[in-house]
Design a protein around this motif. Structure first.
Motif, PDB file in Angstrom:
ATOM      1  N   ASN A 299       0.885  -1.313   0.007  1.00 12.31           N
ATOM      2  CA  ASN A 299      -0.079   0.199  -0.044  1.00 12.31           C
ATOM      3  C   ASN A 299       0.958   1.152  -0.113  1.00 12.31           C
ATOM      4  O   ASN A 299       2.125   1.250   0.422  1.00 12.31           O
ATOM      5  N   THR A 300       0.384   2.272  -0.529  1.00  9.40           N
ATOM      6  CA  THR A 300       1.078   3.763  -0.595  1.00  9.40           C
ATOM      7  C   THR A 300      -0.019   4.793  -0.718  1.00  9.40           C
ATOM      8  O   THR A 300      -1.148   4.250  -1.027  1.00  9.40           O
ATOM      9  N   GLY A 301       0.321   5.839  -0.317  1.00 13.21           N
ATOM     10  CA  GLY A 301      -0.932   7.029  -0.833  1.00 13.21           C
ATOM     11  C   GLY A 301      -0.735   8.418   0.013  1.00 13.21           C
ATOM     12  O   GLY A 301      -0.728   9.378  -0.498  1.00 13.21           O
ATOM     13  N   HIS A 302      -0.511   7.975   1.402  1.00  9.44           N
ATOM     14  CA  HIS A 302      -0.657   9.278   2.007  1.00  9.44           C
ATOM     15  C   HIS A 302       0.635  10.108   2.433  1.00  9.44           C
ATOM     16  O   HIS A 302       0.700  11.093   2.808  1.00  9.44           O
ATOM     17  N   HIS A 303       1.687   9.560   2.011  1.00  7.37           N
ATOM     18  CA  HIS A 303       2.894  10.081   1.972  1.00  7.37           C
ATOM     19  C   HIS A 303       3.340  10.889   0.789  1.00  7.37           C
ATOM     20  O   HIS A 303       4.224  11.676   0.780  1.00  7.37           O
ATOM     21  N   TRP A 304       2.554  10.951  -0.083  1.00 13.53           N
ATOM     22  CA  TRP A 304       2.928  11.643  -1.559  1.00 13.53           C
ATOM     23  C   TRP A 304       2.527  12.972  -1.307  1.00 13.53           C
ATOM     24  O   TRP A 304       1.355  13.546  -1.856  1.00 13.53           O
ATOM     25  N   ASN A 305       3.134  13.971  -0.524  1.00 11.37           N
ATOM     26  CA  ASN A 305       2.983  15.359  -0.472  1.00 11.37           C
ATOM     27  C   ASN A 305       4.198  16.146  -0.561  1.00 11.37           C
ATOM     28  O   ASN A 305       5.422  15.362  -0.147  1.00 11.37           O
ATOM     29  N   ARG A 306       4.384  17.367  -0.983  1.00 12.12           N
ATOM     30  CA  ARG A 306       5.547  18.094  -0.974  1.00 12.12           C
ATOM     31  C   ARG A 306       6.256  18.234   0.455  1.00 12.12           C
ATOM     32  O   ARG A 306       7.436  18.176   0.553  1.00 12.12           O
ATOM     33  N   GLY A 307       5.463  17.970   1.601  1.00 11.12           N
ATOM     34  CA  GLY A 307       6.082  18.301   2.911  1.00 11.12           C
ATOM     35  C   GLY A 307       6.774  17.102   3.156  1.00 11.12           C
ATOM     36  O   GLY A 307       7.831  17.369   3.876  1.00 11.12           O
ATOM     37  N   LYS A 308       6.456  15.931   2.936  1.00 12.10           N
ATOM     38  CA  LYS A 308       7.198  14.844   3.027  1.00 12.10           C
ATOM     39  C   LYS A 308       8.544  14.792   2.200  1.00 12.10           C
ATOM     40  O   LYS A 308       9.486  14.410   2.842  1.00 12.10           O
ATOM     41  N   LEU A 309       8.380  15.068   0.779  1.00 14.16           N
ATOM     42  CA  LEU A 309       9.581  15.120   0.186  1.00 14.16           C
ATOM     43  C   LEU A 309      10.634  16.022   0.818  1.00 14.16           C
ATOM     44  O   LEU A 309      11.833  15.707   0.793  1.00 14.16           O
ATOM     45  N   LYS A 310      10.112  17.142   0.852  1.00 18.59           N
ATOM     46  CA  LYS A 310      11.025  18.215   1.689  1.00 18.59           C
ATOM     47  C   LYS A 310      11.659  17.698   2.875  1.00 18.59           C
ATOM     48  O   LYS A 310      13.065  17.802   3.050  1.00 18.59           O
ATOM     49  N   THR A 311      10.869  17.251   3.840  1.00 20.89           N
ATOM     50  CA  THR A 311      11.287  17.089   5.206  1.00 20.89           C
ATOM     51  C   THR A 311      12.387  15.774   5.014  1.00 20.89           C
ATOM     52  O   THR A 311      13.373  15.663   5.799  1.00 20.89           O
ATOM     53  N   ASN A 312      11.978  14.785   4.455  1.00 18.53           N
ATOM     54  CA  ASN A 312      12.910  13.584   4.202  1.00 18.53           C
ATOM     55  C   ASN A 312      14.007  13.592   3.219  1.00 18.53           C
ATOM     56  O   ASN A 312      14.758  12.555   3.109  1.00 18.53           O
ATOM     57  N   LYS A 313      13.978  15.023   2.439  1.00 18.07           N
ATOM     58  CA  LYS A 313      14.999  14.948   1.508  1.00 18.07           C
ATOM     59  C   LYS A 313      15.065  13.987   0.544  1.00 18.07           C
ATOM     60  O   LYS A 313      16.187  13.534   0.130  1.00 18.07           O
ATOM     61  N   TRP A 314      13.913  13.850  -0.074  1.00 22.63           N
ATOM     62  CA  TRP A 314      13.747  13.060  -1.214  1.00 22.63           C
ATOM     63  C   TRP A 314      13.761  13.723  -2.410  1.00 22.63           C
ATOM     64  O   TRP A 314      12.952  14.743  -2.780  1.00 22.63           O
ATOM     65  N   GLU A 315      14.486  13.301  -3.409  1.00 23.75           N
ATOM     66  CA  GLU A 315      14.470  13.775  -4.611  1.00 23.75           C
ATOM     67  C   GLU A 315      14.224  12.977  -5.861  1.00 23.75           C
ATOM     68  O   GLU A 315      14.612  11.653  -5.742  1.00 23.75           O
TER      69      GLU A 315
END
Length: 461
Positions: A299-315
């Motif tokens: 499952n996935t879905g709820h972590h797909w937002n700009r806040g998560k990418l920015k906080t976790n340093k995901w590129e």
């Protein structure tokens, strides 16, 4: 004169025949139109479920959260679902839902229940919630070894527990009562793996409580080290958990992968490094351990937002390089691209792993009303099934998930619509320390709704 009369009669007959033919053609078109409308669900004589804009929007219209929530999980922007089933209304709006979804919802107190079409095909997403005094399947007080305290609402200040007393009854499927020892015997020498975000972890903890009855069992062994699940320095928790029931050699595990794509540190020697978020690669954990699994639930879905990418340093990366495709860079499109990628990869792997059954679990609905998680959104309802008890849909509410598994051997574990009716089952404002703060209208109380997800899973194994 006679000639003219005969000619007139022939013309009249021809015109009459043409008129009758015209009527038949019109009647045929009318019948085809009515059949088409029936198939589309427009004339389905039932209550139609309509969208609630406070809870559900299409991802293209979602607001992106740019700040990090203080709780253990982000409560991101509204569900990345198409507008579909949410609120029970008596009138049909002019805009039809996507994929021509038909639906009904039955009021618990309504004796004049609206029945769905007589379709005997088994689909676990369609059915109704029914009261069951034999529930719950385990005690929230007792399952302390497997269940996170923050998810055990029996340990909080909550005083109403009616949400524990319902089970899902599919309308055309035989779903026997879950019985732990029988399930473990069926899963003898097998490994069940949950891979996903915190809602996947809730499902894992639910299953551990269900198969143990919430009790400590001496034959349950921690085998996390076999899968590399060790607590890293400075981490709150390991990347996963794995337990083996020695009596049946059954292993149940969970691996944290909130986006289902491979994450690779750009500079492994730097703890503050950014991570390559490979949208076209499945998690390396899956690649390395797929041969060991017999049941896999993603499952996935709820972590797909700009806040998560920015906080976790995901590129975002694609093809081993930073993503330059501006179309895929849109958050919800990146999510869909990733889901399709991992499903396609798994489908290609299945012929090499004939023992494996793979399920993709549809998204779990959020129930923030009168705002979102950071704008005063609440889920204070304690009245079970206030929006109805039954669901009948000809498509999944999670059209992204349904589209990803279509044409593959991956099964859709479709829980979105049936969970949508259970807004009273969230953590809400309750906590262990009775502290005031953001309401949790994303995660579920356990025992609770995720138990049903596992029952539907078990019925399909």
């Amino acid at each position: 004169m006679l000639h003219n009369i005969n000619k007139g009669m022939r013309l009249g007959s021809i015109n009459g025949l043409r008129f009758k033919q015209l009527k038949l053609v019109i009647l045929a078109f009318l019948m085809l139109f009515l059949l088409w409308k029936w198939e589309k669900g427009t004339y389905y004589d039932s209550e139609i479920l309509q969208p609630d804009p406070l809870v559900l929007t299409h991802p293209a219209n979602s607001k992106i959260i740019e700040r990090h929530t203080p709780s253990e999980e982000d409560f991101p922007s509204p569900d990345p679902l198409p507008q579909s089933v949410v609120k029970v209304e008596k009138q049909v709006t002019a805009a039809p839902p996507p994929l021509s979804m038909t639906g009904y919802s039955v009021d618990v107190a309504d004796e004049n229940e609206v029945l769905p079409p007589q379709n005997k095909e088994c689909n676990y997403r369609n059915g109704k919630w029914v009261s069951d005094n034999h529930r719950p399947l385990y005690s929230g007080f007792g399952c302390k070894k497997w269940l996170s305290e923050s998810w055990s609402c029996r340990l909080t200040q909550r005083t109403d527990f009616a949400y524990e007393k319902f089970r899902w009854q599919p309308e055309a499927c035989q779903m026997p009562e879950f019985e732990a020892s029988r399930f473990l015997r069926r899963m003898q020498d097998k490994t069940i793996a949950y891979v996903g975000d915190s809602l996947g972890r809730q499902m894992f903890q639910s299953m551990m409580c269900m198969v143990t009855g919430g009790k400590n069992m001496p034959d349950v062994q921690d085998v996390g080290a076999e899968y590399g699940f060790v607590l890293a320095p400075g981490a709150k928790r390991p990347d996963g958990w794995a337990y083996r029931f020695l009596s049946t050699n059954t292993t149940i595990l969970y691996y944290w992968s909130s986006t289902l794509c491979d994450l690779e540190p750009l500079n492994p020697s730097d703890r503050a490094t950014s991570y390559a978020m490979h949208l076209d690669r499945p998690p390396s954990f899956l690649k390395n351990n797929l041969y060991r699994f017999h049941v896999l639930v993603l499952n996935t879905g709820h972590h797909w937002n700009r806040g998560k990418l920015k906080t976790n340093k995901w590129e975002m990366y694609l093809g081993g390089a930073p993503n330059n495709n501006r179309n895929i860079a849109v958050i919800w499109k990146a999510k869909n691209f990733t889901i399709h990628s991992v499903v396609k990869w798994l489908d290609a792997q299945l012929p090499h792993h004939p023992q494996l059954k793979v399920f993709y679990r549809s998204i779990s609905p959020r129930h923030f009303f009168n705002g979102d998680w950071n704008t005063g959104g609440r889920c204070d309802n304690t009245n079970p099934l206030a929006k109805g008890s039954g669901i009948h849909l000809n498509h999944s509410e999670d059209t992204d998930a349904e589209g990803a598994v279509s044409g593959t051997r991956i099964k859709l574990l479709d829980v979105t619509a049936l969970s949508r009716l259970r807004d009273e089952g969230h953590i809400s404002r309750y906590s262990i320390k009775a502290t005031q703060g953001v309401q949790d209208c994303l995660h579920w109380c356990l025992p609770g709704v995720p138990d049903t997800w596992n029952e539907i899973l078990a019925a399909q194994l």
